[in-house]
Design a protein around this motif. Structure first.
Motif, mmCIF file in Angstrom:
data_model
loop_
_atom_site.group_PDB
_atom_site.id
_atom_site.type_symbol
_atom_site.label_atom_id
_atom_site.label_comp_id
_atom_site.label_asym_id
_atom_site.label_seq_id
_atom_site.Cartn_x
_atom_site.Cartn_y
_atom_site.Cartn_z
ATOM 1 N N TYR A 149 -33.433 -4.584 -36.837
ATOM 2 C CA TYR A 149 -32.820 -4.397 -35.576
ATOM 3 C C TYR A 149 -31.417 -5.946 -35.758
ATOM 4 N N GLN A 150 -31.770 -6.803 -36.535
ATOM 5 C CA GLN A 150 -30.448 -7.858 -36.881
ATOM 6 C C GLN A 150 -29.677 -6.692 -38.013
ATOM 7 N N GLN A 184 -36.004 -1.246 -30.195
ATOM 8 C CA GLN A 184 -36.411 -2.641 -29.396
ATOM 9 C C GLN A 184 -37.532 -2.491 -28.629
ATOM 10 N N SER A 213 -39.382 -6.095 -38.891
ATOM 11 C CA SER A 213 -39.165 -5.214 -37.516
ATOM 12 C C SER A 213 -37.884 -6.254 -37.011
ATOM 13 N N ASP A 214 -37.703 -7.980 -37.695
ATOM 14 C CA ASP A 214 -36.871 -8.144 -36.899
ATOM 15 C C ASP A 214 -35.088 -7.702 -37.780
ATOM 16 N N GLN A 237 -43.101 -8.590 -38.754
ATOM 17 C CA GLN A 237 -42.770 -9.430 -37.807
ATOM 18 C C GLN A 237 -41.495 -8.750 -38.427
#
Length: 271
Positions: free
Chosen positions: A266-267, A236, A262-263, A259
């Motif tokens: 992380y999730q 992050q 990347s999301d 995007q």
């Protein structure tokens, strides 16, 4: 024709050679045709709507060829429909093979899609990215499905002669494998193509990325992918990600991909 006769338990399936008719002349048709020939099977005929394409593959395999379904050879052991997914419904309407064994090679098409062609149907799906221009084929896992145990045994004999990995699946399972193959291969390849295009647009040397591309795949032979994830999305690092998004301001789609990926990273790692 079958040389060793019988389908008793314990028979060495790799000893059985068969006569094959291939319908189609694309990547899978070329790959299977070459592998079948190498492993002692006889491709009796190649069928394609485009006569020139049928001739090219037929001559390569020392097989007869035609562009007319009415002229299809009726004396083969197995008929392989190595055509595009969209061509299968048309074949199901036009081709009639009685009780002869016919199998399509598609990952996302159910077994039932060829039910009108024959009463003995199956699927022989190669779980691999195949290009006919590449003559040295990688290992090809093959997934099978069949309308009966007898058809399955015959398809297993054929598949085991050309592949060291043969798995029986349902249509639903095969579709899920096809999806995961798209994620692993098609999407990954496209991301690398996008990186190459970006390098060319920005006058960067794409060859400098080859070591990290190689390392990405080499490490997966030893480690589960979730244990070797790195990068700003995982930690992050919003400062770095914002700089990246700014660099992609002129490419709306790639910026969106950046995007979303990347999301997702992380999730996935913060469930």
């Amino acid at each position: 024709m079958l040389l060793y006769g019988g389908w008793q338990t314990g028979i060495n399936l790799k000893l059985i050679t068969m006569d094959i008719v291939i319908v189609g002349t694309g990547n899978v048709a070329h790959c299977f045709g070459q592998l079948l020939k190498i492993h002692g099977h006889q491709v009796k005929q190649v069928v394609s709507r485009q006569l020139e394409h049928a001739r090219e593959l037929g001559e390569m395999l020392n097989a007869a060829y035609t562009n007319d379904l009415q002229d299809i050879n009726m004396d083969a052991d197995i008929y392989l429909l190595a055509v595009s997914d969209s061509a299968i419904p048309e074949l199901n309407d036009e081709l009639r093979l009685g009780k002869r064994i016919v199998a399509h090679t598609a990952g996302a098409v159910p077994l039932s899609a060829i039910s009108r062609i024959s009463s003995n149907t199956g699927v022989l799906y190669p779980l691999q990215s195949i290009r006919k221009e590449i003559k040295s084929y990688p290992p090809i896992p093959v997934m099978l499905e069949a309308s009966s145990d007898e058809v399955l045994r015959r398809l297993q004999a054929l598949a085991q002669s050309i592949s060291g990995s043969v798995t029986v699946t349902t249509s639903a399972q095969r579709l899920k494998y096809h999806l995961t193959a798209v994620l692993c291969n098609n999407f990954t390849n496209h991301l690398i193509a996008q990186a190459k295009a970006y390098c060319e647009a920005e006058q960067l040397d794409f060859s400098l990325l080859q070591p990290i591309i190689k390392e990405t795949f080499d490490r997966l032979e030893k480690h589960p992918p979730e244990t070797v994830q790195t990068g700003p999305a995982l930690r992050q690092d919003e400062v770095t990600m914002q700089l990246h998004r700014q660099l992609l301001a002129g490419n709306e789609y790639l910026q969106l991909v950046y995007q979303v990926m990347s999301d997702a990273i992380y999730q996935f790692h913060n469930k």
